[in-house]
Each structure stands twice: as C-alpha cells, then as structure tokens.
Design an enzyme around this catalytic site. Structure first.
Site, PDB file in Angstrom:
ATOM      1  N   ARG A  89       0.813  -1.223   0.000  1.00 40.38           N
ATOM      2  CA  ARG A  89       0.000   0.000   0.000  1.00 40.38           C
ATOM      3  C   ARG A  89       0.845   1.271   0.000  1.00 40.38           C
ATOM      4  O   ARG A  89       0.436   2.297   0.549  1.00 40.38           O
ATOM      5  CB  ARG A  89      -0.971   0.038   1.193  1.00 40.38           C
TER       6      ARG A  89
ATOM      7  N   ARG B 146      -3.417   6.449   0.072  1.00 33.75           N
ATOM      8  CA  ARG B 146      -3.886   7.642   0.767  1.00 33.75           C
ATOM      9  C   ARG B 146      -2.898   8.298   1.712  1.00 33.75           C
ATOM     10  O   ARG B 146      -3.134   9.401   2.180  1.00 33.75           O
ATOM     11  CB  ARG B 146      -5.193   7.326   1.496  1.00 33.75           C
TER      12      ARG B 146
ATOM     13  N   ARG C 139      -6.717  11.333  -6.942  1.00 41.39           N
ATOM     14  CA  ARG C 139      -7.913  10.521  -6.757  1.00 41.39           C
ATOM     15  C   ARG C 139      -9.162  11.361  -6.490  1.00 41.39           C
ATOM     16  O   ARG C 139     -10.283  10.861  -6.645  1.00 41.39           O
ATOM     17  CB  ARG C 139      -7.687   9.516  -5.624  1.00 41.39           C
TER      18      ARG C 139
ATOM     19  N   ASP D  10      -6.215  -3.318  -7.915  1.00 44.40           N
ATOM     20  CA  ASP D  10      -6.856  -3.906  -6.743  1.00 44.40           C
ATOM     21  C   ASP D  10      -7.117  -5.370  -7.033  1.00 44.40           C
ATOM     22  O   ASP D  10      -7.222  -5.764  -8.204  1.00 44.40           O
ATOM     23  CB  ASP D  10      -8.167  -3.183  -6.399  1.00 44.40           C
TER      24      ASP D  10
ATOM     25  N   TYR E 284     -14.711 -12.376  -0.607  1.00 48.36           N
ATOM     26  CA  TYR E 284     -15.478 -11.178  -0.995  1.00 48.36           C
ATOM     27  C   TYR E 284     -16.703 -11.563  -1.826  1.00 48.36           C
ATOM     28  O   TYR E 284     -17.800 -11.039  -1.627  1.00 48.36           O
ATOM     29  CB  TYR E 284     -14.598 -10.204  -1.793  1.00 48.36           C
TER      30      TYR E 284
HETATM   31  O1  CP3 Z   1       0.279   0.362  -3.102  1.00 50.18           O
HETATM   32  C1  CP3 Z   1      -0.209  -0.784  -3.271  1.00 50.18           C
HETATM   33  O2  CP3 Z   1      -0.094  -1.694  -2.433  1.00 50.18           O
HETATM   34  C2  CP3 Z   1      -0.840  -1.089  -4.613  1.00 50.18           C
HETATM   35  C3  CP3 Z   1      -2.199  -1.074  -4.709  1.00 50.18           C
HETATM   36  C4  CP3 Z   1      -3.139  -2.027  -4.012  1.00 50.18           C
HETATM   37  C5  CP3 Z   1      -4.457  -1.628  -3.703  1.00 50.18           C
HETATM   38  N1  CP3 Z   1      -5.148  -2.704  -3.269  1.00 50.18           N
HETATM   39  C6  CP3 Z   1      -4.962  -0.274  -3.901  1.00 50.18           C
HETATM   40  C7  CP3 Z   1      -6.099   0.157  -3.085  1.00 50.18           C
HETATM   41  C8  CP3 Z   1      -3.028  -3.376  -3.665  1.00 50.18           C
HETATM   42  C9  CP3 Z   1      -1.820  -4.283  -3.742  1.00 50.18           C
HETATM   43  C10 CP3 Z   1      -4.319  -3.789  -3.201  1.00 50.18           C
HETATM   44  C11 CP3 Z   1      -4.631  -5.159  -2.814  1.00 50.18           C
HETATM   45  C12 CP3 Z   1      -5.845  -5.419  -2.017  1.00 50.18           C
HETATM   46  N2  CP3 Z   1      -7.093  -4.916  -2.184  1.00 50.18           N
HETATM   47  C13 CP3 Z   1      -5.885  -6.370  -0.979  1.00 50.18           C
HETATM   48  C14 CP3 Z   1      -4.736  -7.188  -0.529  1.00 50.18           C
HETATM   49  C15 CP3 Z   1      -3.792  -6.379   0.279  1.00 50.18           C
HETATM   50  C16 CP3 Z   1      -4.164  -6.253   1.725  1.00 50.18           C
HETATM   51  O3  CP3 Z   1      -4.341  -5.106   2.150  1.00 50.18           O
HETATM   52  O4  CP3 Z   1      -4.204  -7.259   2.394  1.00 50.18           O
HETATM   53  C17 CP3 Z   1      -7.201  -6.386  -0.480  1.00 50.18           C
HETATM   54  C18 CP3 Z   1      -7.712  -7.218   0.667  1.00 50.18           C
HETATM   55  C19 CP3 Z   1      -7.951  -5.475  -1.252  1.00 50.18           C
HETATM   56  C20 CP3 Z   1      -9.392  -5.139  -1.126  1.00 50.18           C
HETATM   57  C21 CP3 Z   1      -9.519  -3.705  -0.774  1.00 50.18           C
HETATM   58  N3  CP3 Z   1      -9.496  -2.678  -1.694  1.00 50.18           N
HETATM   59  C22 CP3 Z   1      -9.577  -3.123   0.521  1.00 50.18           C
HETATM   60  C23 CP3 Z   1      -9.623  -3.888   1.812  1.00 50.18           C
HETATM   61  C24 CP3 Z   1      -9.564  -1.724   0.346  1.00 50.18           C
HETATM   62  C25 CP3 Z   1      -9.515  -0.646   1.406  1.00 50.18           C
HETATM   63  C26 CP3 Z   1     -10.824  -0.032   1.698  1.00 50.18           C
HETATM   64  C27 CP3 Z   1     -10.610   1.287   2.409  1.00 50.18           C
HETATM   65  O5  CP3 Z   1     -11.063   2.303   1.879  1.00 50.18           O
HETATM   66  O6  CP3 Z   1      -9.954   1.312   3.465  1.00 50.18           O
HETATM   67  C28 CP3 Z   1      -9.520  -1.479  -1.038  1.00 50.18           C
HETATM   68  C29 CP3 Z   1      -9.456  -0.155  -1.686  1.00 50.18           C
HETATM   69  C30 CP3 Z   1      -8.090   0.242  -2.100  1.00 50.18           C
HETATM   70  N4  CP3 Z   1      -7.264  -0.527  -2.836  1.00 50.18           N
HETATM   71  C31 CP3 Z   1      -7.464   1.488  -1.864  1.00 50.18           C
HETATM   72  C32 CP3 Z   1      -6.228   1.449  -2.496  1.00 50.18           C
HETATM   73  C33 CP3 Z   1      -5.200   2.544  -2.604  1.00 50.18           C
HETATM   74  C34 CP3 Z   1      -8.091   2.646  -1.129  1.00 50.18           C
HETATM   75  C35 CP3 Z   1      -9.052   3.292  -2.060  1.00 50.18           C
HETATM   76  C36 CP3 Z   1      -9.018   4.790  -1.985  1.00 50.18           C
HETATM   77  O7  CP3 Z   1      -7.945   5.393  -2.158  1.00 50.18           O
HETATM   78  O8  CP3 Z   1     -10.110   5.351  -1.811  1.00 50.18           O
END
Ligand code: CP3
Length: 336
Positions: A19, A23, A32, A68, A144
């Site tokens: 991550r 954010r 974003r 994602d 999911y």
């Molecule tokens: O920087 C990185 O790691 C690359 C991008 C990345 C994202 N998601 C971007 C993202 C990666 C590798 C993921 C993988 C992902 N997505 C996982 C596995 C990693 C982990 O954390 O265990 C999982 C479980 C997801 C599903 C998912 N998508 C979640 C739990 C969330 C967060 C929800 C929240 O708002 O807290 C997302 C959204 C997401 N994916 C964001 C980002 C940058 C946040 C969205 C935003 O910026 O509004």
C-alpha cells in the site's frame, strides 16, 4: 529486489511497502479526488502516475502496480464497487452454481489499460527498480464474492467450504485461473516479479488451508512460474510453511510473527518479506529505528530478505517516516 525474491541474501535488503501507493500520499489524494477508485484502476495514465508516486518520493526498490485484487473480477463483468473506508462490495454474492457460471475466463482485452500501464511504468522506471505485479488469491477473492463484501467471521464462506465442497473447489479453481491469468498478463507486459495476496487466509487452520485453499493458490502461482513469487497473508503465522509450499519463492511475514521465529519456520527453502508493524510508524523514531535494525538482522538468517511492513501502510501515516525507513534500511550494509 528480484534477486532477493529469488532467494539471494544481499548485503543490504531491498525495500518497498505494501500500500505504498495510496492515501498516505497527498499527491495520490489530489489525483484521486477527481476519479473513483475503480475508474482509476482502468485508466492507464492514472495507474502509471499513481504507481510511480511512491517510487519518486521514497526511493523504494520496487513499484507495486496500482490496481486492486477485484480488478480482474470487475473486468469480466462482476457487478462490484470499491467503497471508501470499507473495501470491495459485490452486488450479487456468489453462493450457487449459477453464480459460479457467471465467472468467465479473463481475456487480454478485459485489462488492456492495466497492461498498457505496466509497459509505460516499465519504460519510466530505473532498471534497478522492480515492477511488482499482483493478484488476489482464490480464497481471499472467494471470501469477498461469497460474503458480498468485507467480513469478520467468513460465515458464508466457511458454510460453503465445509458444506458444499464440490461447489467450493469449482469456485476456487475458477478464481485461480482468473488470478493466474491476470498475473501472467502482467508478466508478459513487463512485471518482473509478483505478489499473491491471500490477505484473509489467516482465518483458516493449517489442515483446512491445505485441503481447501492451497491447491488453488498453487494453480494461480503456476501461471507465474518464470518470475519470483511473493505469497502473503495477514495472521498467517500458523500457515507460513504451507504459504511457501503453495509455490512461492518468498514468504510474506505478517507483523504478528517475530522475524526470527518466521525465519526459523520458513527455513532455507524460501526468502522472506516483512515485517515492520504499520502501526509502529506512529511511534517515536528511536523505537522505529531499533525495530527496523532488528528485523534486518533477523532477515540475514533467511535465504533472502525483502524489507516491508507486516501489512499495508495506513492512510494516516506520515509519508516522511516511510522515506526515513527506506533511508535507514539502505544504510544497513552487512557489516553495519
Ligand atoms: O500500493 C499498493 O499496495 C498497490 C495497490 C493495491 C491496492 N489494493 C490499492 C487500493 C493493492 C496491492 C491492493 C490489494 C488489495 N485490495 C488487498 C490485498 C492487500 C491487503 O491489504 O491485504 C485487499 C484485501 C484489497 C481489497 C480492498 N481494496 C480493501 C480492503 C480496500 C480498502 C478499503 C478502504 O477504503 O480502506 C480497497 C481499496 C483500495 N485498494 C485502496 C487502495 C489505494 C483505497 C481506495 C481509496 O484510495 O479510496
């Protein structure tokens, strides 16, 4: 990074952060502000820019593709959204044969902007910086799809796993091929290594993991056999050996496991990645510095070590602290 993930012990461990694109960076929040998460994930220019932001700022050794785990599902037509502060939400949870039948194979055209971005990123990155592709593992994606969104106890997921094992295995096999194909396409486009995220596999005990999940993660990882493969899940201290045996070259270590214990459990067959507690980034610098040094020291006992957090960067994290951690890790040569 590629050498470490292949199992080489380096004088200074390479470093990136799960991550890292997201954010915690004001430049990410600015971009974003004008685009939804999912729209950003299908826009080659945005993917490229967001992927490169943390590399420019922190000088990490790896760029993780901005995407994602649900992107390939969206790409084959699953009705889903990524809700801020919550995560992926599925319009119609998949709990039957009919639901499974809607999950078709992933084709190259479904993810063209992602692959265009991979090529563009590779063109912009310094050759010494690795581009890390990724996908969600079948279990985490299934959780999911079956629950309809994030879950605490995985009740519907486990009801299917224990109660309808044939449907379960058919669903996980389908997802394994979708994730595997997504990895293979990213590699063809230029990703030099991959990470398979089985974020929620820690909800299972070892026996159930081996029976119900591992064969499918192995299928997904088999699509990436020509590059180094990191395999990570949260709360997987009980599963570390099996996480490796699923076909990884590097085992991701969650922050709840002491790195010395992790190295002992994983053994000399795999490199390790991890595992600074992301919450520790909110502690005073001397405490962070001490722990970073301990983790690097413990990592020297492994077959190879990639420094990372033990889960993702939290949005409230001061990005300056992340930059400082990178500088510190880079300063720690073998004799330091
Ligand atoms: O920087 C990185 O790691 C690359 C991008 C990345 C994202 N998601 C971007 C993202 C990666 C590798 C993921 C993988 C992902 N997505 C996982 C596995 C990693 C982990 O954390 O265990 C999982 C479980 C997801 C599903 C998912 N998508 C979640 C739990 C969330 C967060 C929800 C929240 O708002 O807290 C997302 C959204 C997401 N994916 C964001 C980002 C940058 C946040 C969205 C935003 O910026 O509004």
């Amino acid at each position: 990074m590629v050498a470490a993930a292949s199992g080489h012990q380096l004088a200074t461990p390479p470093v990136w952060f799960m991550r890292q694109a997201g954010r915690s960076l004001p430049e990410y929040r600015a971009l974003r502000a004008e685009h939804t998460m999912l729209a950003s994930c299908f826009d080659a220019e945005l993917i490229t820019e967001i992927t490169l932001q943390p590399v420019r700022r922190h000088k990490v050794d790896g760029a993780i593709l901005f995407s994602d785990i649900v992107v390939p599902l969206k790409a084959i037509g699953v009705d889903l959204d990524i809700v801020a502060g919550r995560g992926p939400v599925i319009a119609e949870p998949v709990r039957s044969r009919a639901g499974l039948a809607q999950l078709r194979d992933l084709e190259i055209d479904d993810v063209q902007p992602v692959l265009d971005a991979v090529r563009a990123i590779r063109g912009e990155l310094d050759p010494a910086t690795a581009l890390i592709g990724f996908a969600g593992a079948p279990f985490t994606l299934a959780s999911y799809l079956i629950e309809g969104g994030p879950s605490r106890n995985y009740t519907h997921t486990k009801a299917m796993m224990y109660g309808e094992p044939e449907l379960w295995h058919a669903l996980l096999d389908r997802l394994a091929h979708i994730s595997g194909r997504f990895l293979a396409l990213q590699i063809e486009a230029g990703a030099q290594m991959v990470q398979l995220f089985d974020s929620w596999a820690g909800a299972l005990n070892r026996r159930d993991y081996v029976e119900f999940v591992q064969p499918h993660s192995r299928t997904a990882l088999s699509y990436a056999s020509e590059v180094p493969r990191i395999h990570f899940g949260v709360g997987t201290g009980e599963l570390l050996e099996e996480i490796g045996r699923a076909g990884a070259t590097t085992v991701g270590i969650d922050f709840r496991v002491d790195m010395e214990d992790a190295v002992r459990r994983v053994g000399q067959d795999y490199a390790v990645q991890g595992n600074l507690d992301p919450a520790m980034l909110f502690a005073p610098w001397p405490a962070i510095e001490r722990r970073v040094r301990e983790i690097v020291e413990a990592g020297r006992g492994a077959r190879g070590h990639i420094f990372n957090l033990g889960h993702g960067v939290m949005p409230e994290t001061d990005p300056g602290v992340l930059t400082r951690v990178v500088e510190l890790v880079h300063s720690l040569g073998a004799t330091a």
